[in-house]
Structure formats: C-alpha cells, structure tokens
Design an enzyme around this catalytic site. Sequence first.
Site, mmCIF file in Angstrom:
data_model
loop_
_atom_site.group_PDB
_atom_site.id
_atom_site.type_symbol
_atom_site.label_atom_id
_atom_site.label_comp_id
_atom_site.label_asym_id
_atom_site.label_seq_id
_atom_site.Cartn_x
_atom_site.Cartn_y
_atom_site.Cartn_z
ATOM 1 C CE LYS A 22 2.026 -1.878 -3.231
ATOM 2 N NZ LYS A 22 2.689 -2.225 -4.524
ATOM 3 C CG ASP A 149 4.858 -1.193 -0.780
ATOM 4 O OD1 ASP A 149 5.557 -0.249 -1.185
ATOM 5 O OD2 ASP A 149 4.790 -2.291 -1.359
#
Length: 306
Positions: A22, A149
């Site tokens: 990410k 996340d």
Amino acid sequence: MMTSRGEISRGGGWLAMRAPAKVNLTLHVLGRRDDGYHALESLVVFAGTGDDLTFSPGDRLDLAVSGPRAGGIGHGADNLVLKAAEALAARVPGLALGRFHLIKRLPVASGIGGGSADAAAALRLLAAHNGIARDDARLVAAARATGADVPVCLASKARMMRGAGEDLGPVLALPPLFAVLVNPGVAVETATVFRGLGLKPGDGWGGEPHPDLAAAACGVAQARASLQAALAGGRNDLERPAQAIAPVIDEALALLRGAESCWLARMSGSGATVFGLFDDGRGAAAARQTIAARCPDWWVKATVLR
C-alpha cells in the site's frame, strides 16, 4: 507461486494471492479525535510488488513464514495474519480454518502496509474458502478489528481513505503510475511518528483537504497532467516527525528527487519507505538501478502503482 494483484489462484486444495504494498500518495492529518485516533485523508494506491500468502485447509489455524524479510516479523499470535483469521472466526461460527504460508518480501514497519496487506489477504482467502462474499459485513468488521489499514487493503484498489481508515471512498480509475519504492533499512514505529505531531484528543491540525485532490478522486479517469497537478498540491503530514526519528529518510528523498524524470517524491504512510513517480517505466528502472548501486543495503523496487 505467483498471483496477480488482488486475484486468488487455486490448485491442489490450496488458495493463494499476492498481498500488494500500500502506498499513500498523500496523507493529510486533519486533527486528533476525542477517541484518540487521528483523523486523516489519504489517497491510497497499491503496487505490483508485495508479499505472497497461501492457504491450505486444515484442522487448526497455523502460520509458517519464509522469504527474504521473514526474520523481521513474528510467527505467533501477534502476527496480523493470525489476528485477522481469529477476528473473522469470532464473527463467523464454524469458520473453516487451516494453515497459512507467508512469503515475506516487503520490509517491516515501513509505511507501505505490509502487515495490513497480509491480514487482508488472509481474510480474502478465508472468505473464498468459506463462501463468504467480499462485501459481507462480518468480513469488513474483522478487517477493522485487525488494523486501521486492513479495510482498504481488502480490495487493494485506488481510493480515498478518511477518518482512522474506516471511511473508504469509491474505487478510483487512476492512470498507472510508474514508481520506485525505496526503504533505507530502518524501521519506524507508527505510534511514535504520530506522537511527534504533538496533538491531544480534540486538537485540530493546520492541514486541510486539498480541493484539487478531492476532485481528482471523484471516480472518473483523470488525465495524467490533472492528476500530477493534484498530487503536487498534496503532502504527507507525517514526513516531518518521521524524518526527526530517521533522518536517512531525507537522503532517500533527495536521491529520488535528483533522478531524471522523477516528478514527485514523497514518504508513504508513517515511513520510512519513500516513493518517486516517473514519466515512464524506463525512467523508473534507471532510477532503481542507480539508487540500488549507490545504496546496496537498501530495499529498492521499480513498480507500477494503481
């Protein structure tokens, strides 16, 4: 074992998928909420590089870890793969479990969500094995319970992420971005970086959402020039406190900014990984080669962000 980004492969009773890194193209801190979490706005994309996770059905939950970065993570109950599986099992009675094998390639505590991506991949594999839909509320709840996340990593698609990670915008049709990811070999603890902001619960922050960035994230494919202008007006508010902890971040950013055809260099997440965006894949590959030769102990990858 190679799988495409976000896709599950099957064979011989096992399931496997890539857990892509990410990258926070922007990370705006809007303040600290009364519950102690920081309110954020971030444009999140995902790289072609990542860890790989395999699942084999079995009588009990287990995890094996190998790969070049395996030494940096735990194999026990604190591993996010196991935490995610246990969070889903607590919400789905009779959930069929089994053994995971994680091939760890991403650096640990590096701001590119390696552990969160691994956890999200574990949830996706368990959901596929148990016939649970990707949008099942129990799957999303397990992701949120595992880490801030993890929800955005479930789909591994470009989108805006707000709040403490719980508010996700629609998937965005961004053009592919040629990039180089650089980690200078230091682990930076996320909580320490956030503490460096010095915000108390209820405090606001000087940063505001960038209006052009919000427009670029409307879900319609943007011209590359428009996206570049929007990103240039963004920022990562965690860069300064992270650089105070690990000054080598400045060196990594300087190397990227000095590379030919790099039009943006910024830190991802809470660091210490930084990224550079390039005009094309050739420029990214050349920069990767130069930086890797100069800093052979660093983790340097050319990739495409989507």
